[in-house]
Design a protein around this motif. Structure first.
Motif, PDB file in Angstrom:
ATOM      1  N   ALA A  13       0.843  16.263  -4.382  1.00 61.52           N
ATOM      2  CA  ALA A  13       2.211  16.273  -3.884  1.00 61.52           C
ATOM      3  C   ALA A  13       2.443  15.115  -2.925  1.00 61.52           C
ATOM      4  CB  ALA A  13       2.513  17.599  -3.207  1.00 61.52           C
ATOM      5  N   SER A  14       1.468  14.787  -2.103  1.00 65.00           N
ATOM      6  CA  SER A  14       1.660  13.674  -1.169  1.00 65.00           C
ATOM      7  C   SER A  14       1.615  12.333  -1.885  1.00 65.00           C
ATOM      8  CB  SER A  14       0.616  13.731  -0.059  1.00 65.00           C
ATOM      9  OG  SER A  14      -0.666  13.471  -0.590  1.00 65.00           O
ATOM     10  N   ALA A  15       0.988  12.248  -3.057  1.00 63.31           N
ATOM     11  CA  ALA A  15       0.925  11.002  -3.807  1.00 63.31           C
ATOM     12  C   ALA A  15       2.235  10.715  -4.535  1.00 63.31           C
ATOM     13  CB  ALA A  15      -0.223  11.039  -4.795  1.00 63.31           C
ATOM     14  N   GLN A  16       3.047  11.726  -4.760  1.00 63.82           N
ATOM     15  CA  GLN A  16       4.336  11.517  -5.409  1.00 63.82           C
ATOM     16  C   GLN A  16       5.271  10.825  -4.428  1.00 63.82           C
ATOM     17  OE1 GLN A  16       5.543  15.389  -6.659  1.00 63.82           O
ATOM     18  NE2 GLN A  16       4.262  15.363  -8.480  1.00 63.82           N
ATOM     19  N   LEU A  17       6.181  10.010  -4.959  1.00 64.31           N
ATOM     20  CA  LEU A  17       7.099   9.260  -4.117  1.00 64.31           C
ATOM     21  C   LEU A  17       8.322  10.103  -3.778  1.00 64.31           C
ATOM     22  CD1 LEU A  17       7.048   5.843  -5.999  1.00 64.31           C
ATOM     23  CD2 LEU A  17       5.779   6.477  -3.948  1.00 64.31           C
ATOM     24  N   SER A  18       8.845   9.850  -2.601  1.00 61.76           N
ATOM     25  CA  SER A  18      10.086  10.514  -2.213  1.00 61.76           C
ATOM     26  C   SER A  18      11.223   9.928  -3.052  1.00 61.76           C
ATOM     27  CB  SER A  18      10.358  10.289  -0.729  1.00 61.76           C
ATOM     28  OG  SER A  18      10.673   8.927  -0.500  1.00 61.76           O
ATOM     29  N   PRO A  19      12.356  10.585  -3.124  1.00 66.21           N
ATOM     30  CA  PRO A  19      13.480  10.048  -3.909  1.00 66.21           C
ATOM     31  C   PRO A  19      13.921   8.660  -3.448  1.00 66.21           C
ATOM     32  CG  PRO A  19      13.877  12.349  -3.351  1.00 66.21           C
ATOM     33  CD  PRO A  19      12.635  11.925  -2.630  1.00 66.21           C
ATOM     34  N   GLU A  20      13.903   8.412  -2.134  1.00 70.66           N
ATOM     35  CA  GLU A  20      14.286   7.084  -1.626  1.00 70.66           C
ATOM     36  C   GLU A  20      13.290   6.018  -2.064  1.00 70.66           C
ATOM     37  OE1 GLU A  20      13.778   9.696   0.645  1.00 70.66           O
ATOM     38  OE2 GLU A  20      15.883  10.312   0.626  1.00 70.66           O
ATOM     39  N   GLU A  21      12.003   6.373  -1.987  1.00 70.09           N
ATOM     40  CA  GLU A  21      10.969   5.419  -2.394  1.00 70.09           C
ATOM     41  C   GLU A  21      11.036   5.151  -3.895  1.00 70.09           C
ATOM     42  OE1 GLU A  21       7.622   7.567  -0.917  1.00 70.09           O
ATOM     43  OE2 GLU A  21       7.507   6.368   0.921  1.00 70.09           O
ATOM     44  N   THR A  22      11.318   6.189  -4.680  1.00 69.17           N
ATOM     45  CA  THR A  22      11.458   6.025  -6.129  1.00 69.17           C
ATOM     46  C   THR A  22      12.622   5.101  -6.439  1.00 69.17           C
ATOM     47  OG1 THR A  22      10.579   8.235  -6.495  1.00 69.17           O
ATOM     48  CG2 THR A  22      11.813   7.235  -8.311  1.00 69.17           C
ATOM     49  N   LYS A  23      13.744   5.280  -5.720  1.00 70.66           N
ATOM     50  CA  LYS A  23      14.924   4.434  -5.929  1.00 70.66           C
ATOM     51  C   LYS A  23      14.607   2.979  -5.574  1.00 70.66           C
ATOM     52  CE  LYS A  23      19.751   3.959  -4.681  1.00 70.66           C
ATOM     53  NZ  LYS A  23      20.847   4.466  -3.850  1.00 70.66           N
ATOM     54  N   ARG A  24      13.921   2.757  -4.444  1.00 71.17           N
ATOM     55  CA  ARG A  24      13.553   1.389  -4.051  1.00 71.17           C
ATOM     56  C   ARG A  24      12.634   0.751  -5.075  1.00 71.17           C
ATOM     57  NH1 ARG A  24      13.612   3.328   1.395  1.00 71.17           N
ATOM     58  NH2 ARG A  24      11.442   3.956   1.233  1.00 71.17           N
ATOM     59  N   GLN A  25      11.698   1.529  -5.596  1.00 69.10           N
ATOM     60  CA  GLN A  25      10.777   0.999  -6.608  1.00 69.10           C
ATOM     61  C   GLN A  25      11.536   0.622  -7.878  1.00 69.10           C
ATOM     62  OE1 GLN A  25       7.740   3.715  -7.964  1.00 69.10           O
ATOM     63  NE2 GLN A  25       6.443   2.044  -8.695  1.00 69.10           N
ATOM     64  N   GLN A  26      12.477   1.443  -8.293  1.00 71.34           N
ATOM     65  CA  GLN A  26      13.275   1.137  -9.489  1.00 71.34           C
ATOM     66  C   GLN A  26      14.135  -0.103  -9.265  1.00 71.34           C
ATOM     67  OE1 GLN A  26      15.328   4.847 -10.020  1.00 71.34           O
ATOM     68  NE2 GLN A  26      13.735   5.710 -11.354  1.00 71.34           N
ATOM     69  N   GLU A  27      14.733  -0.220  -8.080  1.00 72.33           N
ATOM     70  CA  GLU A  27      15.528  -1.411  -7.753  1.00 72.33           C
ATOM     71  C   GLU A  27      14.666  -2.658  -7.778  1.00 72.33           C
ATOM     72  OE1 GLU A  27      17.307  -0.530  -3.991  1.00 72.33           O
ATOM     73  OE2 GLU A  27      18.854   0.759  -4.872  1.00 72.33           O
TER      74      GLU A  27
END
Length: 180
Positions: free
Chosen positions: A16-30
């Protein structure tokens, strides 16, 4: 068994801690989209450079001026007439350009309007910025005119310096277009 359950609990917390938060996922996609756009722009620029190289090597192109200026510090003139151009073909060169005669005022604005079947010393030299093309012609007069065309293949910009034995150099800014 207890250790086994504790191990499972620890592992699921780690996952669970290795999964990205929604903000981090959005930044990675951007970031990934940005990298894709950068690569696409670089590919388009490389294709444009290759196109410009093929146009120059075809020895069949037009220089389309949009402004000109007498050197060293003459007034800049915009060109609104779309008919002014320098056409280079394998068998002839067609020149229709505004030109400024004179070394001192009053200068005379005139038009060079010639078709020449041969030019002297045509050279096209490729460099890291693009091409430099040079040739000479008397334009059926006692004066020798030297045409130096500098082409920047990344931007498509072209600069024509038209110098002569009698008058100051006239510099034209414009673009290159292939004949199709």
């Amino acid at each position: 068994m207890r250790y086994f359950l504790l191990l499972i609990a620890l592992m699921s917390g780690y996952i669970a801690s290795a999964q990205l938060s929604p903000e981090e996922t959005k930044r990675q996609q951007e970031q990934e989209r940005h990298e894709e756009r950068v690569k696409a722009r670089e590919a388009r620029t490389a294709a444009f450079k290759q196109h410009m190289d093929s146009v120059i090597l075809s020895h069949s192109y037009a220089f389309l001026p949009n402004s000109f200026q007498q050197q060293p510090a003459g007034m800049s003139h915009m060109i609104a007439n779309p008919n002014f151009r320098l056409d280079v073909y394998p068998n002839f060169t067609d020149i229709y350009l505004p030109y400024i005669k004179g070394i001192t005022p009053p200068y005379i604005l005139t038009v060079i309007n010639y078709t020449v079947t041969s030019v002297d010393g045509y050279t096209a030299v490729q460099n890291d910025q693009g091409w430099t093309i040079t040739f000479k012609s008397s334009l059926y007069s006692a004066n020798t005119y030297t045409f130096t065309l500098t082409i920047y293949t990344t931007t498509g910009e072209a600069i024509l310096d038209l110098s002569s034995d009698l008058y100051n150099t006239v510099t034209y800014n414009g673009t290159i277009m292939g004949h199709y």
